[in-house]
Enzyme design. Structure first.
Site, PDB file in Angstrom:
ATOM      1  N   VAL A   1      12.987   0.631  27.655  1.00  0.00           N
ATOM      2  CA  VAL A   1      12.975   1.742  28.603  1.00  0.00           C
ATOM      3  C   VAL A   1      11.513   2.103  28.809  1.00  0.00           C
ATOM      4  CG1 VAL A   1      13.673   4.121  29.029  1.00  0.00           C
ATOM      5  CG2 VAL A   1      15.226   2.552  27.830  1.00  0.00           C
ATOM      6  N   GLU A   2      10.983   1.779  29.966  1.00  0.00           N
ATOM      7  CA  GLU A   2       9.560   1.989  30.270  1.00  0.00           C
ATOM      8  C   GLU A   2       9.394   1.983  31.780  1.00  0.00           C
ATOM      9  OE1 GLU A   2       7.497  -1.431  28.579  1.00  0.00           O
ATOM     10  OE2 GLU A   2       8.613  -2.836  29.808  1.00  0.00           O
TER      11      GLU A   2
ATOM     12  N   ILE B   1       0.819  -1.223   0.000  1.00  0.00           N
ATOM     13  CA  ILE B   1       0.000   0.000   0.000  1.00  0.00           C
ATOM     14  C   ILE B   1       0.851   1.270   0.000  1.00  0.00           C
ATOM     15  CG2 ILE B   1      -2.029  -1.083   1.020  1.00  0.00           C
ATOM     16  CD1 ILE B   1      -1.205   0.430   3.659  1.00  0.00           C
TER      17      ILE B   1
ATOM     18  N   LYS C   1       2.263   5.174  15.031  1.00  0.00           N
ATOM     19  CA  LYS C   1       0.795   5.195  15.199  1.00  0.00           C
ATOM     20  C   LYS C   1       0.320   6.601  15.577  1.00  0.00           C
ATOM     21  CE  LYS C   1      -0.243   0.775  14.765  1.00  0.00           C
ATOM     22  NZ  LYS C   1      -1.117   0.258  13.719  1.00  0.00           N
TER      23      LYS C   1
ATOM     24  N   THR D   1      -3.118   2.145  18.625  1.00  0.00           N
ATOM     25  CA  THR D   1      -2.668   1.323  19.738  1.00  0.00           C
ATOM     26  C   THR D   1      -2.812   2.082  21.052  1.00  0.00           C
ATOM     27  OG1 THR D   1      -0.769   0.194  20.702  1.00  0.00           O
ATOM     28  CG2 THR D   1      -0.261   2.066  19.320  1.00  0.00           C
TER      29      THR D   1
ATOM     30  N   LEU E   1       1.072 -12.053  26.788  1.00  0.00           N
ATOM     31  CA  LEU E   1       0.335 -13.219  27.291  1.00  0.00           C
ATOM     32  C   LEU E   1       0.505 -14.447  26.383  1.00  0.00           C
ATOM     33  CD1 LEU E   1      -1.530 -14.523  29.327  1.00  0.00           C
ATOM     34  CD2 LEU E   1      -3.466 -13.448  28.197  1.00  0.00           C
TER      35      LEU E   1
HETATM   36  P1  NAD Z   1       0.570  -8.801  11.641  1.00  0.00           P
HETATM   37  O1  NAD Z   1       2.005  -8.479  11.439  1.00  0.00           O
HETATM   38  O2  NAD Z   1       0.194 -10.192  11.993  1.00  0.00           O
HETATM   39  O3  NAD Z   1      -0.260  -8.379  10.336  1.00  0.00           O
HETATM   40  C1  NAD Z   1      -0.013  -7.211   9.597  1.00  0.00           C
HETATM   41  C2  NAD Z   1      -0.252  -7.535   8.119  1.00  0.00           C
HETATM   42  O4  NAD Z   1      -0.052  -6.346   7.352  1.00  0.00           O
HETATM   43  C3  NAD Z   1       0.736  -8.577   7.596  1.00  0.00           C
HETATM   44  O5  NAD Z   1       0.049  -9.612   6.946  1.00  0.00           O
HETATM   45  C4  NAD Z   1       1.625  -7.778   6.632  1.00  0.00           C
HETATM   46  O6  NAD Z   1       2.080  -8.568   5.538  1.00  0.00           O
HETATM   47  C5  NAD Z   1       0.698  -6.647   6.198  1.00  0.00           C
HETATM   48  N1  NAD Z   1       1.412  -5.414   5.792  1.00  0.00           N
HETATM   49  C6  NAD Z   1       2.356  -4.720   6.494  1.00  0.00           C
HETATM   50  N2  NAD Z   1       2.786  -3.671   5.771  1.00  0.00           N
HETATM   51  C7  NAD Z   1       2.095  -3.687   4.597  1.00  0.00           C
HETATM   52  C8  NAD Z   1       2.116  -2.873   3.436  1.00  0.00           C
HETATM   53  N3  NAD Z   1       2.925  -1.816   3.331  1.00  0.00           N
HETATM   54  N4  NAD Z   1       1.273  -3.170   2.401  1.00  0.00           N
HETATM   55  C9  NAD Z   1       0.441  -4.233   2.481  1.00  0.00           C
HETATM   56  N5  NAD Z   1       0.389  -5.056   3.572  1.00  0.00           N
HETATM   57  C10 NAD Z   1       1.221  -4.782   4.601  1.00  0.00           C
HETATM   58  O7  NAD Z   1       0.020  -7.771  12.732  1.00  0.00           O
HETATM   59  P2  NAD Z   1      -1.284  -7.891  13.668  1.00  0.00           P
HETATM   60  O8  NAD Z   1      -0.862  -8.390  14.983  1.00  0.00           O
HETATM   61  O9  NAD Z   1      -2.376  -8.558  12.929  1.00  0.00           O
HETATM   62  O10 NAD Z   1      -1.636  -6.352  13.839  1.00  0.00           O
HETATM   63  C11 NAD Z   1      -2.510  -5.728  12.889  1.00  0.00           C
HETATM   64  C12 NAD Z   1      -2.697  -4.264  13.241  1.00  0.00           C
HETATM   65  O11 NAD Z   1      -3.236  -4.160  14.551  1.00  0.00           O
HETATM   66  C13 NAD Z   1      -1.397  -3.463  13.260  1.00  0.00           C
HETATM   67  O12 NAD Z   1      -1.627  -2.187  12.734  1.00  0.00           O
HETATM   68  C14 NAD Z   1      -1.039  -3.384  14.728  1.00  0.00           C
HETATM   69  O13 NAD Z   1      -0.301  -2.230  14.978  1.00  0.00           O
HETATM   70  C15 NAD Z   1      -2.411  -3.344  15.376  1.00  0.00           C
HETATM   71  N6  NAD Z   1      -2.398  -3.889  16.742  1.00  0.00           N
HETATM   72  C16 NAD Z   1      -2.028  -5.179  16.983  1.00  0.00           C
HETATM   73  C17 NAD Z   1      -2.024  -5.669  18.298  1.00  0.00           C
HETATM   74  C18 NAD Z   1      -1.613  -7.076  18.654  1.00  0.00           C
HETATM   75  O14 NAD Z   1      -1.538  -7.391  19.862  1.00  0.00           O
HETATM   76  N7  NAD Z   1      -1.338  -7.941  17.703  1.00  0.00           N
HETATM   77  C19 NAD Z   1      -2.430  -4.819  19.333  1.00  0.00           C
HETATM   78  C20 NAD Z   1      -2.798  -3.505  19.050  1.00  0.00           C
HETATM   79  C21 NAD Z   1      -2.792  -3.035  17.735  1.00  0.00           C
HETATM   80  N1  USQ Z   2       6.735  -7.927  28.260  1.00  0.00           N
HETATM   81  C1  USQ Z   2       7.249  -8.759  29.223  1.00  0.00           C
HETATM   82  N2  USQ Z   2       7.678  -9.988  28.871  1.00  0.00           N
HETATM   83  C2  USQ Z   2       7.613 -10.448  27.581  1.00  0.00           C
HETATM   84  C3  USQ Z   2       7.068  -9.601  26.590  1.00  0.00           C
HETATM   85  C4  USQ Z   2       6.649  -8.341  26.964  1.00  0.00           C
HETATM   86  O1  USQ Z   2       7.314  -8.396  30.415  1.00  0.00           O
HETATM   87  O2  USQ Z   2       8.035 -11.573  27.331  1.00  0.00           O
HETATM   88  C5  USQ Z   2       6.226  -6.594  28.623  1.00  0.00           C
HETATM   89  C6  USQ Z   2       6.835  -5.435  27.841  1.00  0.00           C
HETATM   90  O3  USQ Z   2       8.030  -4.966  28.447  1.00  0.00           O
HETATM   91  C7  USQ Z   2       5.717  -4.417  27.870  1.00  0.00           C
HETATM   92  C8  USQ Z   2       4.453  -5.268  27.898  1.00  0.00           C
HETATM   93  O4  USQ Z   2       4.854  -6.577  28.298  1.00  0.00           O
HETATM   94  O5  USQ Z   2       5.759  -3.687  29.057  1.00  0.00           O
HETATM   95  C9  USQ Z   2       3.764  -5.365  26.556  1.00  0.00           C
HETATM   96  O6  USQ Z   2       4.696  -5.840  25.597  1.00  0.00           O
HETATM   97  P1  USQ Z   2       4.197  -6.657  24.299  1.00  0.00           P
HETATM   98  O7  USQ Z   2       5.401  -7.093  23.543  1.00  0.00           O
HETATM   99  O8  USQ Z   2       3.194  -7.656  24.681  1.00  0.00           O
HETATM  100  O9  USQ Z   2       3.375  -5.514  23.543  1.00  0.00           O
HETATM  101  P2  USQ Z   2       3.847  -4.209  22.779  1.00  0.00           P
HETATM  102  O10 USQ Z   2       5.289  -4.173  22.483  1.00  0.00           O
HETATM  103  O11 USQ Z   2       3.297  -3.025  23.514  1.00  0.00           O
HETATM  104  O12 USQ Z   2       3.105  -4.356  21.390  1.00  0.00           O
HETATM  105  C10 USQ Z   2       1.928  -5.154  21.197  1.00  0.00           C
HETATM  106  C11 USQ Z   2       1.746  -5.311  19.714  1.00  0.00           C
HETATM  107  C12 USQ Z   2       1.527  -3.915  19.107  1.00  0.00           C
HETATM  108  C13 USQ Z   2       0.386  -3.222  19.810  1.00  0.00           C
HETATM  109  C14 USQ Z   2       0.590  -3.163  21.322  1.00  0.00           C
HETATM  110  C15 USQ Z   2      -0.649  -2.691  22.076  1.00  0.00           C
HETATM  111  O13 USQ Z   2       2.879  -5.935  19.128  1.00  0.00           O
HETATM  112  O14 USQ Z   2       1.262  -4.043  17.716  1.00  0.00           O
HETATM  113  O15 USQ Z   2       0.281  -1.904  19.326  1.00  0.00           O
HETATM  114  O16 USQ Z   2       0.820  -4.520  21.791  1.00  0.00           O
HETATM  115  S1  USQ Z   2      -0.219  -1.727  23.490  1.00  0.00           S
HETATM  116  O17 USQ Z   2       0.744  -2.482  24.291  1.00  0.00           O
HETATM  117  O18 USQ Z   2      -1.429  -1.464  24.216  1.00  0.00           O
HETATM  118  O19 USQ Z   2       0.404  -0.523  22.963  1.00  0.00           O
END
Ligand code: NAD
Ligand code: USQ
Length: 383
Positions: free
Chosen positions: A327-328, A75, A185, A144, A239
């Site tokens: 760093v958090e 995209i 984001k 996020t 988790l």
């Molecule tokens: P993911 O990596 O599993 O999926 C993202 C998908 O987007 C992938 O299939 C990737 O190929 C595609 N993609 C990335 N860049 C692209 C591009 N330039 N053009 C077309 N496709 C592209 O990630 P996810 O865990 O499913 O997360 C999806 C969305 O939700 C993200 O924006 C993430 O920031 C947000 N989000 C995820 C979590 C979580 O815990 N997984 C939490 C909060 C927010």
């Molecule tokens: N953490 C641990 N142990 C681990 C992994 C993580 O203590 O093994 C801690 C991290 O230090 C952090 C918290 O758990 O304080 C969350 O970390 P994470 O890796 O589960 O999540 P994060 O990096 O914040 O990112 C994930 C997704 C991201 C999304 C975000 C939602 O990858 O795409 O935006 O969760 S949020 O956390 O609410 O911003």
């Protein structure tokens, strides 16, 4: 209603595409499959063996008679995006297609730059495509909870009313993100807000917490529909990682003191939130922000819950507090509002012992696929 799911081959996107298709939406997926490529680059694999996207979609059609159109491309390539959108003619554009790992964005300069270019340019292209040819479409964008950071006051849904020197205004809530990914984001949110204000576009920014779980009604229908489940130190999230660590007898990796508190939600609620946001669109010109999580936990508390559930199942579960690579704040106030989606009808799945049992059982089923070398975090925030 026609809906395009950008990032529909990913963890949240695949589950959402199937859920919407099952509920009668006409779904198309846009994805450049780059996430599969990053796994190869990092030498990691999802715990679950995921089928190629074409096979997944074919299996879905065989099982349900419902078809999903697929457009493979990036995209950040505007010509590709606009052509794909013209073939789908979407009324709602659901945007999951970004680089979403905080550690990946902190590997080095190249990964930080890539993350911000990929995410910010992709979203900007969508906004321009909407302005040009789809001004009435509703953008449902994944933000996020991490945009807010961990302020010492309650977190509102996107906006806060402030009184200053005798005057009052409702303004975007202050942002203190914790990685170059989370920052991307924030940049997206500003760009979308501006486009709504200036061009009258309609958008919902879903500030989602950390998602856990793997099965939804649809992805659980067949082995070929199975969703990805990441456990490695770059893409694995708290988790999900703890459950997989417990299944293989690896001490749970709590970073630092473990008081880091975040919003969490079950992937079955992610798909339902997407449906609710689409079915109740923002008004033209409105930039709406919902906080998308169902419960707040500290990572230390989650580890204790996983340990208890694991021991009840006969697993050997230990908890290790390891040096925090990030760093958090490790002990802090955290309280966030999440009433918007609940008032639209979300009925949350709460994290319970039974859910932990089923996640632990699921992880045990695939534990032979775990590469223990991928568990410890290797990316540091520090210099
Ligand atoms: P993911 O990596 O599993 O999926 C993202 C998908 O987007 C992938 O299939 C990737 O190929 C595609 N993609 C990335 N860049 C692209 C591009 N330039 N053009 C077309 N496709 C592209 O990630 P996810 O865990 O499913 O997360 C999806 C969305 O939700 C993200 O924006 C993430 O920031 C947000 N989000 C995820 C979590 C979580 O815990 N997984 C939490 C909060 C927010
Ligand atoms: N953490 C641990 N142990 C681990 C992994 C993580 O203590 O093994 C801690 C991290 O230090 C952090 C918290 O758990 O304080 C969350 O970390 P994470 O890796 O589960 O999540 P994060 O990096 O914040 O990112 C994930 C997704 C991201 C999304 C975000 C939602 O990858 O795409 O935006 O969760 S949020 O956390 O609410 O911003």
């Amino acid at each position: 209603m026609k809906v395009v799911v950008i990032g529909g081959d990913g963890y949240c996107g695949w589950a959402t595409a199937l859920h919407l298709s099952q509920r009668g939406y006409e779904v198309s997926i846009i994805d450049n499959l780059v996430r599969r490529h990053w796994d190869l680059q990092l030498g990691v694999e999802t715990l679950t063996p995921i089928a190629p996207i074409q096979q997944r979609i074919q299996r879905w059609r065989d099982l349900t008679g419902k078809s999903i159109d697929l457009f493979i491309g990036d995209i950040t390539d505007y010509d590709f995006l606009i052509k794909a959108l013209h073939q789908c003619e979407p009324e709602a554009i659901v945007h999951f297609g970004e680089q979403r790992s905080a550690p990946y964005s902190m590997i080095d300069r190249e990964h930080a730059v890539f993350t911000q270019v990929n995410n910010v340019v992709g979203t900007l292209n969508i906004l321009y495509a909407m302005r040009q040819d789809f001004p009435n479409a509703h953008l449902v964008k994944l933000g996020t909870m991490g945009e807010y950071g961990t302020p010492n006051i309650d977190i509102e849904e996107g906006y806060i009313t402030i009184e200053h020197n005798g005057r009052k205004d409702t303004l975007p809530y202050p942002k203190q993100p914790g990685s170059f990914y989370h920052l991307s984001k924030v940049h997206d949110s500003h760009n979308i807000h501006f486009a709504c204000r200036v061009w009258g576009l309609r958008a919902t920014d879903l500030n989602q917490g950390v998602v856990y779980g793997v099965l939804t009604d649809e992805t659980g229908m067949d082995e070929l529909l199975i969703n990805r489940l990441d456990y490695d130190g770059v893409f694995g999230t708290a988790l999900n990682r703890f459950c997989i660590q417990a299944a293989i007898g690896y001490p749970l990796t709590v970073y630092g003191k473990g008081g880091q508190t975040r919003g969490f939600l079950d992937i079955r609620d992610t798909v339902r939130c997407m449906e609710l946001a689409i079915a109740n669109p923002a008004e033209p010109g409105q930039f709406r922000v919902f906080n998308q999580f169902t419960e707040l936990f500290s990572v230390g508390d989650l580890a204790v819950m996983v340990k208890k559930a694991g021991i009840a199942m006969g697993l050997n579960v230990d908890i290790h507090h390891i040096d925090n690579p990030r760093v958090e704040l490790e002990q802090h106030y955290f309280y966030a509002k999440n009433t918007s989606l609940l008032s639209l009808g979300l009925q949350p799945h709460y994290l319970s012992d039974s859910l932990l049992d089923s996640l632990l059982n699921f992880a045990s089923k695939y534990k032979h696929r775990v590469d223990e070398n991928q568990i410890l975090p290797k990316v540091s925030w520090k210099r």
